[in-house]
Design a protein around this motif. Sequence first.
Motif, mmCIF file in Angstrom:
data_model
loop_
_atom_site.group_PDB
_atom_site.id
_atom_site.type_symbol
_atom_site.label_atom_id
_atom_site.label_comp_id
_atom_site.label_asym_id
_atom_site.label_seq_id
_atom_site.Cartn_x
_atom_site.Cartn_y
_atom_site.Cartn_z
ATOM 1 N N THR A 104 0.816 -1.060 0.099
ATOM 2 C CA THR A 104 0.148 -0.046 -0.059
ATOM 3 C C THR A 104 0.963 1.202 -0.075
ATOM 4 O OG1 THR A 104 -0.170 0.009 2.209
ATOM 5 C CG2 THR A 104 -1.889 -1.234 1.362
ATOM 6 N N THR A 105 0.287 2.396 -0.316
ATOM 7 C CA THR A 105 1.214 3.625 -0.201
ATOM 8 C C THR A 105 1.577 3.983 0.861
ATOM 9 O OG1 THR A 105 -0.927 4.700 0.124
ATOM 10 C CG2 THR A 105 -0.278 4.653 -2.093
ATOM 11 N N ASP A 106 1.181 3.460 2.097
ATOM 12 C CA ASP A 106 1.876 3.707 3.397
ATOM 13 C C ASP A 106 2.509 2.793 3.944
ATOM 14 O OD1 ASP A 106 -0.285 1.789 3.999
ATOM 15 O OD2 ASP A 106 -1.148 2.924 5.575
ATOM 16 N N GLY A 107 2.935 1.841 3.091
ATOM 17 C CA GLY A 107 3.824 0.736 3.517
ATOM 18 C C GLY A 107 3.395 -0.754 4.077
ATOM 19 N N LYS A 108 2.131 -0.908 4.092
ATOM 20 C CA LYS A 108 1.434 -2.221 4.541
ATOM 21 C C LYS A 108 1.791 -3.084 3.367
ATOM 22 C CE LYS A 108 -1.721 -0.788 7.956
ATOM 23 N NZ LYS A 108 -3.243 -0.876 8.468
ATOM 24 N N ILE A 109 2.122 -4.304 3.872
ATOM 25 C CA ILE A 109 2.216 -5.369 2.802
ATOM 26 C C ILE A 109 0.802 -6.090 2.467
ATOM 27 C CG2 ILE A 109 3.329 -7.590 2.183
ATOM 28 C CD1 ILE A 109 5.320 -5.216 2.956
ATOM 29 N N ILE A 110 0.610 -6.170 1.156
ATOM 30 C CA ILE A 110 -0.760 -6.876 0.766
ATOM 31 C C ILE A 110 -0.562 -8.514 0.536
ATOM 32 C CG2 ILE A 110 -2.448 -6.828 -1.026
ATOM 33 C CD1 ILE A 110 -2.141 -4.061 -1.428
ATOM 34 N N ASP A 111 0.445 -8.414 -0.464
ATOM 35 C CA ASP A 111 0.834 -9.914 -0.640
ATOM 36 C C ASP A 111 2.223 -9.936 -1.263
ATOM 37 O OD1 ASP A 111 0.481 -12.768 -0.975
ATOM 38 O OD2 ASP A 111 -1.184 -12.767 -2.161
ATOM 39 N N TYR A 112 2.841 -11.209 -1.871
ATOM 40 C CA TYR A 112 3.831 -11.292 -2.577
ATOM 41 C C TYR A 112 3.799 -12.486 -3.327
ATOM 42 C CZ TYR A 112 5.819 -14.565 0.812
ATOM 43 O OH TYR A 112 6.244 -15.624 1.616
ATOM 44 N N ASP A 113 4.631 -12.561 -4.074
ATOM 45 C CA ASP A 113 4.796 -13.928 -5.205
ATOM 46 C C ASP A 113 6.117 -14.173 -5.377
ATOM 47 O OD1 ASP A 113 3.900 -16.103 -6.408
ATOM 48 O OD2 ASP A 113 3.585 -14.937 -8.413
ATOM 49 N N ILE A 114 6.791 -15.168 -5.116
ATOM 50 C CA ILE A 114 8.368 -15.682 -5.594
ATOM 51 C C ILE A 114 8.274 -16.096 -6.775
ATOM 52 C CG2 ILE A 114 10.157 -17.069 -5.061
ATOM 53 C CD1 ILE A 114 9.361 -17.027 -2.064
ATOM 54 N N LEU A 115 8.901 -15.245 -7.548
ATOM 55 C CA LEU A 115 9.172 -15.755 -9.148
ATOM 56 C C LEU A 115 10.206 -16.582 -9.451
ATOM 57 C CD1 LEU A 115 9.078 -11.850 -10.283
ATOM 58 C CD2 LEU A 115 7.169 -13.557 -10.189
ATOM 59 N N SER A 116 11.068 -16.449 -8.647
ATOM 60 C CA SER A 116 12.351 -17.633 -8.945
ATOM 61 C C SER A 116 12.966 -17.847 -7.448
ATOM 62 C CB SER A 116 13.078 -17.028 -10.039
ATOM 63 O OG SER A 116 14.045 -16.158 -9.841
ATOM 64 N N ALA A 177 8.802 -2.488 0.546
ATOM 65 C CA ALA A 177 7.888 -1.479 1.135
ATOM 66 C C ALA A 177 8.503 -0.339 1.481
ATOM 67 C CB ALA A 177 7.318 -2.258 2.502
ATOM 68 N N GLU A 178 9.962 -0.196 1.932
ATOM 69 C CA GLU A 178 10.525 0.887 2.250
ATOM 70 C C GLU A 178 10.593 1.842 1.018
ATOM 71 O OE1 GLU A 178 13.246 -0.498 5.978
ATOM 72 O OE2 GLU A 178 14.117 -0.572 3.925
ATOM 73 N N GLN A 179 10.921 1.140 -0.193
ATOM 74 C CA GLN A 179 11.151 2.011 -1.512
ATOM 75 C C GLN A 179 9.844 2.367 -1.922
ATOM 76 O OE1 GLN A 179 12.717 -0.821 -4.374
ATOM 77 N NE2 GLN A 179 14.467 -0.982 -3.195
ATOM 78 N N VAL A 180 8.651 1.782 -1.530
ATOM 79 C CA VAL A 180 7.535 2.320 -1.914
ATOM 80 C C VAL A 180 7.132 3.818 -0.992
ATOM 81 C CG1 VAL A 180 4.740 2.100 -1.896
ATOM 82 C CG2 VAL A 180 6.264 0.389 -2.945
ATOM 83 N N VAL A 181 7.429 3.519 0.228
ATOM 84 C CA VAL A 181 6.951 4.710 1.337
ATOM 85 C C VAL A 181 7.851 5.623 0.763
ATOM 86 C CG1 VAL A 181 7.452 5.472 3.671
ATOM 87 C CG2 VAL A 181 6.386 3.167 3.137
ATOM 88 N N GLU A 182 9.017 5.398 0.519
ATOM 89 C CA GLU A 182 10.405 6.582 -0.085
ATOM 90 C C GLU A 182 9.653 7.411 -1.029
ATOM 91 O OE1 GLU A 182 14.489 7.123 -1.728
ATOM 92 O OE2 GLU A 182 14.303 5.625 -0.206
ATOM 93 N N TYR A 183 9.092 6.505 -2.184
ATOM 94 C CA TYR A 183 8.360 7.185 -3.262
ATOM 95 C C TYR A 183 7.173 7.569 -3.021
ATOM 96 C CZ TYR A 183 6.516 7.063 -8.065
ATOM 97 O OH TYR A 183 6.136 7.649 -9.276
ATOM 98 N N THR A 184 6.426 7.343 -2.212
ATOM 99 C CA THR A 184 5.039 8.126 -1.981
ATOM 100 C C THR A 184 4.990 8.878 -1.038
ATOM 101 O OG1 THR A 184 4.418 6.292 -0.380
ATOM 102 C CG2 THR A 184 3.750 6.049 -2.716
ATOM 103 N N GLY A 185 6.185 8.938 0.085
ATOM 104 C CA GLY A 185 5.990 9.849 1.085
ATOM 105 C C GLY A 185 5.298 9.208 2.372
ATOM 106 N N GLY A 186 4.971 7.946 2.248
ATOM 107 C CA GLY A 186 4.069 7.405 3.105
ATOM 108 C C GLY A 186 2.602 7.463 3.191
ATOM 109 N N LYS A 187 2.138 8.270 2.033
ATOM 110 C CA LYS A 187 0.666 8.809 1.843
ATOM 111 C C LYS A 187 0.108 8.052 0.816
ATOM 112 C CE LYS A 187 2.162 13.468 2.952
ATOM 113 N NZ LYS A 187 2.418 14.699 2.328
#
Length: 187
Positions: A104-116, A177-187
């Motif tokens: 999410t834009t505020d850094g909560k994990i929704i889900d993940y998928d391992i590609l390899s 998640a940290e990269q997303v928060v940095e990009y969005t500003g946590g909003k």
Amino acid sequence: MAVEHNTKNYSVFQVAMNLTIACLISGAIIGGTYFITEPVTLQKNIILKNQAMKALVKDAESFKTVDGKKDWFVAQKDGKVVAYVVPAESKGFDGEIKMLVAVTTDGKIIDYDILSSNETPGLGDNASKEPFKKQFKDKKIEDLIVVKDPSNINNIQAITGATISSRAVTKGIKEAAEQVVEYTGGK
């Protein structure tokens, strides 16, 4: 009774010409096949990628690329950003683990998928399965810490016998998640 063989001597030039013609014909066939199938393959890859992202962010209506971010996608619903789907990578027990993480834009994990991954079957590869996966749902960045204490429900419980893999997956997800928060500003 002597058997007479009819042998024909080919010059090096004749052999080279025959091989050249065979290569040109083969190359034309391969090139033509690629020309015909490449657009279909690209379209199929886009469909598969969209299906993978839709599985991660179920309520999203569309996914768009994020300008300036390689392999990042913004998940939208009703024209609003609901999440980001970003690549993640971390060193596991037996090599790199590559993932796709929905945050999410505020850094909560929704889900993940391992590609390899090359993690040990029956141990480290359990990082791509339940019940390990469900531990991440709605976790905040500060809760993404691997623990071995089953009574600690606020953090991520390590997979028995696969602590390194558990930490690697958690590290990759946390960094995403940290990269997303940095990009969005946590909003």
